[in-house]
Design an enzyme around this catalytic site. Structure first.
Site, PDB file in Angstrom:
ATOM      1  N   LYS A   1      -7.890  34.557  -8.260  1.00 50.35           N
ATOM      2  CA  LYS A   1      -6.436  34.439  -8.175  1.00 50.35           C
ATOM      3  C   LYS A   1      -5.754  35.687  -8.096  1.00 50.35           C
ATOM      4  O   LYS A   1      -5.149  36.228  -7.394  1.00 50.35           O
ATOM      5  CB  LYS A   1      -5.788  33.285  -9.057  1.00 50.35           C
ATOM      6  CG  LYS A   1      -6.770  32.092  -9.303  1.00 50.35           C
ATOM      7  CD  LYS A   1      -5.942  31.437 -10.257  1.00 50.35           C
ATOM      8  CE  LYS A   1      -6.281  31.769 -11.734  1.00 50.35           C
ATOM      9  NZ  LYS A   1      -7.658  31.572 -11.870  1.00 50.35           N
TER      10      LYS A   1
ATOM     11  N   ARG B   1      -0.369  25.503 -15.884  1.00 47.87           N
ATOM     12  CA  ARG B   1      -1.990  25.440 -15.912  1.00 47.87           C
ATOM     13  C   ARG B   1      -2.001  23.917 -16.611  1.00 47.87           C
ATOM     14  O   ARG B   1      -3.148  23.487 -17.102  1.00 47.87           O
ATOM     15  CB  ARG B   1      -2.392  26.453 -17.209  1.00 47.87           C
ATOM     16  CG  ARG B   1      -3.277  27.298 -16.404  1.00 47.87           C
ATOM     17  CD  ARG B   1      -3.748  28.353 -17.647  1.00 47.87           C
ATOM     18  NE  ARG B   1      -5.047  29.054 -17.469  1.00 47.87           N
ATOM     19  CZ  ARG B   1      -5.001  30.241 -17.157  1.00 47.87           C
ATOM     20  NH1 ARG B   1      -4.021  30.911 -16.642  1.00 47.87           N
ATOM     21  NH2 ARG B   1      -6.322  30.667 -17.030  1.00 47.87           N
TER      22      ARG B   1
ATOM     23  N   ARG C   1     -17.361  41.053 -14.091  1.00 48.96           N
ATOM     24  CA  ARG C   1     -15.882  41.647 -13.626  1.00 48.96           C
ATOM     25  C   ARG C   1     -15.805  42.896 -14.791  1.00 48.96           C
ATOM     26  O   ARG C   1     -16.174  42.814 -16.094  1.00 48.96           O
ATOM     27  CB  ARG C   1     -14.921  40.544 -14.012  1.00 48.96           C
ATOM     28  CG  ARG C   1     -13.434  41.081 -13.946  1.00 48.96           C
ATOM     29  CD  ARG C   1     -12.425  40.084 -14.126  1.00 48.96           C
ATOM     30  NE  ARG C   1     -12.528  39.283 -15.165  1.00 48.96           N
ATOM     31  CZ  ARG C   1     -11.711  38.012 -14.955  1.00 48.96           C
ATOM     32  NH1 ARG C   1     -10.894  37.792 -14.112  1.00 48.96           N
ATOM     33  NH2 ARG C   1     -11.755  37.071 -16.159  1.00 48.96           N
TER      34      ARG C   1
ATOM     35  N   ARG D   1     -13.329  42.303 -20.247  1.00 53.70           N
ATOM     36  CA  ARG D   1     -12.601  41.423 -20.948  1.00 53.70           C
ATOM     37  C   ARG D   1     -13.168  40.655 -22.109  1.00 53.70           C
ATOM     38  O   ARG D   1     -14.314  40.356 -21.951  1.00 53.70           O
ATOM     39  CB  ARG D   1     -11.725  40.626 -19.975  1.00 53.70           C
ATOM     40  CG  ARG D   1     -10.375  40.924 -19.784  1.00 53.70           C
ATOM     41  CD  ARG D   1      -9.618  39.999 -18.493  1.00 53.70           C
ATOM     42  NE  ARG D   1      -9.953  38.663 -18.709  1.00 53.70           N
ATOM     43  CZ  ARG D   1      -9.201  37.679 -18.015  1.00 53.70           C
ATOM     44  NH1 ARG D   1      -8.611  38.311 -16.887  1.00 53.70           N
ATOM     45  NH2 ARG D   1      -9.152  36.301 -18.142  1.00 53.70           N
TER      46      ARG D   1
ATOM     47  N   ARG E   1     -13.585  28.317 -20.907  1.00 50.66           N
ATOM     48  CA  ARG E   1     -12.524  28.205 -20.132  1.00 50.66           C
ATOM     49  C   ARG E   1     -12.545  27.313 -19.212  1.00 50.66           C
ATOM     50  O   ARG E   1     -11.763  26.625 -18.528  1.00 50.66           O
ATOM     51  CB  ARG E   1     -12.363  29.942 -19.738  1.00 50.66           C
ATOM     52  CG  ARG E   1     -11.820  30.682 -20.988  1.00 50.66           C
ATOM     53  CD  ARG E   1     -12.033  32.175 -20.551  1.00 50.66           C
ATOM     54  NE  ARG E   1     -11.394  32.559 -19.155  1.00 50.66           N
ATOM     55  CZ  ARG E   1     -11.714  33.690 -18.873  1.00 50.66           C
ATOM     56  NH1 ARG E   1     -13.033  34.375 -19.061  1.00 50.66           N
ATOM     57  NH2 ARG E   1     -11.103  34.069 -17.367  1.00 50.66           N
TER      58      ARG E   1
END
Ligand code: AP5
Length: 218
Positions: free
Chosen positions: A15, A90, A129, A162, A173
């Site tokens: 996203k 969400r 990431r 992160r 998550r």
């Protein structure tokens, strides 16, 4: 013509990557509740202090907090030409609050684009990431390398992992996504706004598909 768009999808679906591309090409802001919350955590504001515990656990920040944040953000002048919502809504409660807000403003949504990616691919993407500490642009140690190792192409900021990208938190998550966010697919399908695509393959090819879905050429 204004373009008001939601990008919907699980953590790691791309996203943020796609929202940044659309934002650059179309000149409309990317509004990422995750980025806004991470900045608040980094700045140590009251919002950041409230959000941090939820984010570190991989849980959602309470609806009223993010709804208030979006209400303020959508009132900013740069949203007049439209925006890309990345990570909001969400929950069904957030979607209903957004509908009420946009109804009152007379600015309905144009598209909700849902990006689907297999779960194991999501875990691989998130564990590899790296994110720019300044502009939050996402990179990947295998799939999306910066030109200079450890340095953001766009702003020269340092790249970091992160806190919530550890595998255990990623799994949590993903489970929160399935329970609380996936019902939005039916919600927006019912509203006649849902467009779906598979978000696996080259980043640029996915961007072209989204361009075709949302209309008018770059
Ligand atoms: P948030 O920051 O929104 O995280 P998320 O939804 O979990 O999404 P991600 O940023 O992890 O993934 P993405 O889909 O943007 O993927 P990306 O483009 O980076 O939220 C974080 C937390 O904040 C939440 O857990 C919650 O606590 C809180 N929060 C935020 N909004 C909230 C809300 N509305 N309500 C309540 N709480 C909220 O890509 C991932 C990786 O894959 C990158 O490395 C990228 O380079 C790579 N990649 C991208 N595309 C491809 C491709 N096609 N092929 C291979 N690799 C790719």
């Amino acid at each position: 013509m204004a373009m008001r768009l939601i990008l919907l999808g699980p953590p790691g679906a791309g996203k943020g990557t796609q929202a940044k591309l659309i934002s650059g090409r179309r000149g409309i802001p990317q509004i990422s509740t995750g980025d806004i919350l991470r900045q608040a955590v980094a700045d140590g504001t009251p919002l950041g202090k409230e959000a941090k515990g939820h984010m570190d656990r991989g849980a959602l920040v309470p609806d009223e907090v993010v709804i208030g944040l979006i209400r303020d953000r959508l009132a900013q002048p740069d949203c007049a030409k439209g925006y890309i919502l990345d990570g909001f809504p969400r929950t069904v409660a957030q979607a209903q609050a957004l509908d009420a807000m946009l109804g009152a403003m007379g600015t309905p949504l144009h598209h909700v684009v849902a990006v689907h990616v297999e779960e194991e691919a999501l875990v691989e993407r998130l564990s590899g990431r790296r994110t720019c500490s300044q502009c939050q642009r996402p990179y990947h140690v295998r799939f999306n390398l910066p030109k200079t190792e450890g340095v953001c192409d766009a702003c020269g900021g340092g790249l970091l992992q992160r806190d919530d990208d550890r595998e255990e938190t990623v799994r949590r998550r993903l489970s929160v996504y399935r329970q609380q966010t996936e019902p939005l697919l039916a919600y927006y399908k019912g509203a006649g706004l849902l467009k779906e695509l598979v978000g696996e393959g080259k980043i640029e090819e996915i961007a072209e598909q989204i361009d075709r879905i949302i209309g008018h050429a770059r």
